[in-house]
Write a protein that holds these residues in place. Structure first.
Motif, PDB file in Angstrom:
ATOM      1  N   ARG A   6     -50.036  -4.879 -13.875  1.00  0.00           N
ATOM      2  CA  ARG A   6     -50.917  -5.178 -12.740  1.00  0.00           C
ATOM      3  C   ARG A   6     -50.225  -4.714 -11.459  1.00  0.00           C
ATOM      4  NH1 ARG A   6     -48.157  -9.681 -14.179  1.00  0.00           N
ATOM      5  NH2 ARG A   6     -47.212 -10.921 -12.517  1.00  0.00           N
ATOM      6  N   GLY A   7     -51.026  -4.390 -10.466  1.00  0.00           N
ATOM      7  CA  GLY A   7     -50.477  -3.980  -9.184  1.00  0.00           C
ATOM      8  C   GLY A   7     -49.920  -5.165  -8.420  1.00  0.00           C
ATOM      9  N   ASP A   8     -48.928  -4.902  -7.585  1.00  0.00           N
ATOM     10  CA  ASP A   8     -48.402  -5.990  -6.743  1.00  0.00           C
ATOM     11  C   ASP A   8     -48.841  -5.826  -5.294  1.00  0.00           C
ATOM     12  OD1 ASP A   8     -46.620  -4.226  -5.444  1.00  0.00           O
ATOM     13  OD2 ASP A   8     -44.946  -5.617  -5.592  1.00  0.00           O
ATOM     14  N   GLY A   9     -49.705  -4.835  -5.014  1.00  0.00           N
ATOM     15  CA  GLY A   9     -50.261  -4.670  -3.678  1.00  0.00           C
ATOM     16  C   GLY A   9     -49.564  -3.634  -2.817  1.00  0.00           C
ATOM     17  N   VAL A  10     -48.496  -3.023  -3.311  1.00  0.00           N
ATOM     18  CA  VAL A  10     -47.761  -2.031  -2.533  1.00  0.00           C
ATOM     19  C   VAL A  10     -48.061  -0.642  -3.080  1.00  0.00           C
ATOM     20  CG1 VAL A  10     -45.454  -1.210  -1.919  1.00  0.00           C
ATOM     21  CG2 VAL A  10     -45.943  -3.650  -1.910  1.00  0.00           C
ATOM     22  N   SER A  11     -48.322   0.288  -2.176  1.00  0.00           N
ATOM     23  CA  SER A  11     -48.530   1.679  -2.570  1.00  0.00           C
ATOM     24  C   SER A  11     -47.904   2.573  -1.519  1.00  0.00           C
ATOM     25  CB  SER A  11     -50.019   1.979  -2.726  1.00  0.00           C
ATOM     26  OG  SER A  11     -50.682   1.810  -1.489  1.00  0.00           O
ATOM     27  N   GLY A  12     -47.684   3.833  -1.889  1.00  0.00           N
ATOM     28  CA  GLY A  12     -47.101   4.792  -0.960  1.00  0.00           C
ATOM     29  C   GLY A  12     -46.401   5.898  -1.721  1.00  0.00           C
ATOM     30  N   SER A  13     -45.439   6.511  -1.061  1.00  0.00           N
ATOM     31  CA  SER A  13     -44.674   7.570  -1.707  1.00  0.00           C
ATOM     32  C   SER A  13     -43.765   6.962  -2.770  1.00  0.00           C
ATOM     33  CB  SER A  13     -43.819   8.303  -0.671  1.00  0.00           C
ATOM     34  OG  SER A  13     -42.788   7.448  -0.191  1.00  0.00           O
ATOM     35  N   LYS A  14     -43.210   7.827  -3.604  1.00  0.00           N
ATOM     36  CA  LYS A  14     -42.281   7.348  -4.630  1.00  0.00           C
ATOM     37  C   LYS A  14     -41.109   6.607  -3.975  1.00  0.00           C
ATOM     38  CE  LYS A  14     -41.126   9.730  -8.376  1.00  0.00           C
ATOM     39  NZ  LYS A  14     -40.532  10.776  -9.248  1.00  0.00           N
ATOM     40  N   ALA A  15     -40.567   7.180  -2.918  1.00  0.00           N
ATOM     41  CA  ALA A  15     -39.426   6.560  -2.230  1.00  0.00           C
ATOM     42  C   ALA A  15     -39.797   5.198  -1.660  1.00  0.00           C
ATOM     43  CB  ALA A  15     -38.910   7.484  -1.133  1.00  0.00           C
ATOM     44  N   GLU A  16     -40.979   5.082  -1.056  1.00  0.00           N
ATOM     45  CA  GLU A  16     -41.409   3.797  -0.492  1.00  0.00           C
ATOM     46  C   GLU A  16     -41.570   2.745  -1.583  1.00  0.00           C
ATOM     47  OE1 GLU A  16     -43.980   5.337   3.340  1.00  0.00           O
ATOM     48  OE2 GLU A  16     -44.905   5.405   1.347  1.00  0.00           O
ATOM     49  N   CYS A  17     -42.187   3.141  -2.695  1.00  0.00           N
ATOM     50  CA  CYS A  17     -42.399   2.195  -3.793  1.00  0.00           C
ATOM     51  C   CYS A  17     -41.073   1.766  -4.420  1.00  0.00           C
ATOM     52  CB  CYS A  17     -43.321   2.808  -4.839  1.00  0.00           C
ATOM     53  SG  CYS A  17     -45.031   2.989  -4.274  1.00  0.00           S
ATOM     54  N   LEU A  18     -40.178   2.722  -4.644  1.00  0.00           N
ATOM     55  CA  LEU A  18     -38.881   2.373  -5.222  1.00  0.00           C
ATOM     56  C   LEU A  18     -38.060   1.508  -4.272  1.00  0.00           C
ATOM     57  CD1 LEU A  18     -37.962   5.730  -6.977  1.00  0.00           C
ATOM     58  CD2 LEU A  18     -38.789   3.610  -8.041  1.00  0.00           C
ATOM     59  N   SER A  19     -38.173   1.756  -2.973  1.00  0.00           N
ATOM     60  CA  SER A  19     -37.485   0.914  -1.994  1.00  0.00           C
ATOM     61  C   SER A  19     -37.997  -0.523  -2.060  1.00  0.00           C
ATOM     62  CB  SER A  19     -37.684   1.481  -0.593  1.00  0.00           C
ATOM     63  OG  SER A  19     -37.097   0.650   0.370  1.00  0.00           O
ATOM     64  N   HIS A  20     -39.307  -0.679  -2.154  1.00  0.00           N
ATOM     65  CA  HIS A  20     -39.901  -2.022  -2.267  1.00  0.00           C
ATOM     66  C   HIS A  20     -39.396  -2.720  -3.530  1.00  0.00           C
ATOM     67  CE1 HIS A  20     -42.792  -5.276  -2.315  1.00  0.00           C
ATOM     68  NE2 HIS A  20     -43.146  -4.908  -3.537  1.00  0.00           N
ATOM     69  N   ILE A  21     -39.389  -2.004  -4.647  1.00  0.00           N
ATOM     70  CA  ILE A  21     -38.900  -2.590  -5.896  1.00  0.00           C
ATOM     71  C   ILE A  21     -37.445  -3.032  -5.738  1.00  0.00           C
ATOM     72  CG2 ILE A  21     -38.298  -2.083  -8.298  1.00  0.00           C
ATOM     73  CD1 ILE A  21     -40.844  -0.338  -8.398  1.00  0.00           C
ATOM     74  N   GLY A  22     -36.638  -2.213  -5.079  1.00  0.00           N
ATOM     75  CA  GLY A  22     -35.238  -2.562  -4.855  1.00  0.00           C
ATOM     76  C   GLY A  22     -35.065  -3.836  -4.046  1.00  0.00           C
ATOM     77  N   GLU A  23     -36.023  -4.124  -3.169  1.00  0.00           N
ATOM     78  CA  GLU A  23     -35.968  -5.338  -2.353  1.00  0.00           C
ATOM     79  C   GLU A  23     -36.436  -6.574  -3.114  1.00  0.00           C
ATOM     80  OE1 GLU A  23     -38.155  -4.685   1.253  1.00  0.00           O
ATOM     81  OE2 GLU A  23     -37.064  -2.828   1.681  1.00  0.00           O
ATOM     82  N   VAL A  24     -37.465  -6.441  -3.937  1.00  0.00           N
ATOM     83  CA  VAL A  24     -38.071  -7.621  -4.558  1.00  0.00           C
ATOM     84  C   VAL A  24     -37.582  -7.912  -5.968  1.00  0.00           C
ATOM     85  CG1 VAL A  24     -40.154  -7.487  -3.146  1.00  0.00           C
ATOM     86  CG2 VAL A  24     -40.118  -6.365  -5.388  1.00  0.00           C
ATOM     87  N   TRP A  25     -37.086  -6.912  -6.675  1.00  0.00           N
ATOM     88  CA  TRP A  25     -36.671  -7.108  -8.073  1.00  0.00           C
ATOM     89  C   TRP A  25     -35.163  -7.285  -8.106  1.00  0.00           C
ATOM     90  CZ3 TRP A  25     -37.239  -3.129 -12.632  1.00  0.00           C
ATOM     91  CH2 TRP A  25     -37.156  -3.808 -13.849  1.00  0.00           C
ATOM     92  N   THR A  26     -34.735  -8.485  -7.785  1.00  0.00           N
ATOM     93  CA  THR A  26     -33.306  -8.748  -7.653  1.00  0.00           C
ATOM     94  C   THR A  26     -32.679  -9.290  -8.932  1.00  0.00           C
ATOM     95  OG1 THR A  26     -33.785 -10.941  -6.760  1.00  0.00           O
ATOM     96  CG2 THR A  26     -33.488  -9.145  -5.168  1.00  0.00           C
ATOM     97  N   ASP A  27     -33.491  -9.760  -9.854  1.00  0.00           N
ATOM     98  CA  ASP A  27     -32.998 -10.264 -11.140  1.00  0.00           C
ATOM     99  C   ASP A  27     -33.690  -9.461 -12.232  1.00  0.00           C
ATOM    100  OD1 ASP A  27     -32.242 -11.646 -13.434  1.00  0.00           O
ATOM    101  OD2 ASP A  27     -32.513 -13.617 -12.518  1.00  0.00           O
ATOM    102  N   MET A  28     -32.944  -8.580 -12.867  1.00  0.00           N
ATOM    103  CA  MET A  28     -33.527  -7.642 -13.823  1.00  0.00           C
ATOM    104  C   MET A  28     -33.888  -8.278 -15.166  1.00  0.00           C
ATOM    105  SD  MET A  28     -33.547  -4.994 -12.019  1.00  0.00           S
ATOM    106  CE  MET A  28     -33.279  -3.313 -12.480  1.00  0.00           C
ATOM    107  N   ARG A  29     -33.477  -9.507 -15.379  1.00  0.00           N
ATOM    108  CA  ARG A  29     -33.788 -10.155 -16.665  1.00  0.00           C
ATOM    109  C   ARG A  29     -35.285 -10.429 -16.767  1.00  0.00           C
ATOM    110  NH1 ARG A  29     -30.438 -15.456 -16.342  1.00  0.00           N
ATOM    111  NH2 ARG A  29     -31.400 -15.331 -14.302  1.00  0.00           N
ATOM    112  N   PRO A  30     -35.863 -10.260 -17.949  1.00  0.00           N
ATOM    113  CA  PRO A  30     -37.274 -10.614 -18.139  1.00  0.00           C
ATOM    114  C   PRO A  30     -37.498 -12.091 -17.794  1.00  0.00           C
ATOM    115  CG  PRO A  30     -36.429  -9.435 -20.054  1.00  0.00           C
ATOM    116  CD  PRO A  30     -35.260  -9.756 -19.184  1.00  0.00           C
ATOM    117  N   SER A  31     -38.676 -12.417 -17.311  1.00  0.00           N
ATOM    118  CA  SER A  31     -38.956 -13.797 -16.893  1.00  0.00           C
ATOM    119  C   SER A  31     -38.806 -14.789 -18.044  1.00  0.00           C
ATOM    120  CB  SER A  31     -40.341 -13.904 -16.266  1.00  0.00           C
ATOM    121  OG  SER A  31     -41.342 -13.568 -17.188  1.00  0.00           O
TER     122      SER A  31
END
Length: 67
Positions: A32-57
């Motif tokens: 599912r989408g999380d509401g963020v879209s843009g260039s590859k760099a923008e999307c990867l930057s957002h993921i780097g900010e919000v996905w701080t714990d790589m373990r599955p939930s």
């Protein structure tokens, strides 16, 4: 610069694992989408900010319950 002009969306699955997906394609099943879209760099930057714990939930919950 990689020359990628594709627009992407940030997606995540039920285990709260993130990825990017081309904005002009239907999302794959289970994502599912999380509401963020843009260039590859923008999307990867957002993921780097919000996905701080790589373990599955499910693993995070299991560890919390055991602790």
């Amino acid at each position: 610069m990689d020359g990628d002009t594709q627009s992407y969306v940030v997606v995540l699955n039920d285990e709260e694992q993130y990825s990017i997906w081309p904005a002009d394609r239907d999302l794959p099943l289970g994502w599912r989408g999380d509401g963020v879209s843009g260039s590859k760099a923008e999307c990867l930057s957002h993921i780097g900010e919000v996905w701080t714990d790589m373990r599955p939930s499910s693993l995070r919950r299991s560890v919390e319950q055991a602790g």
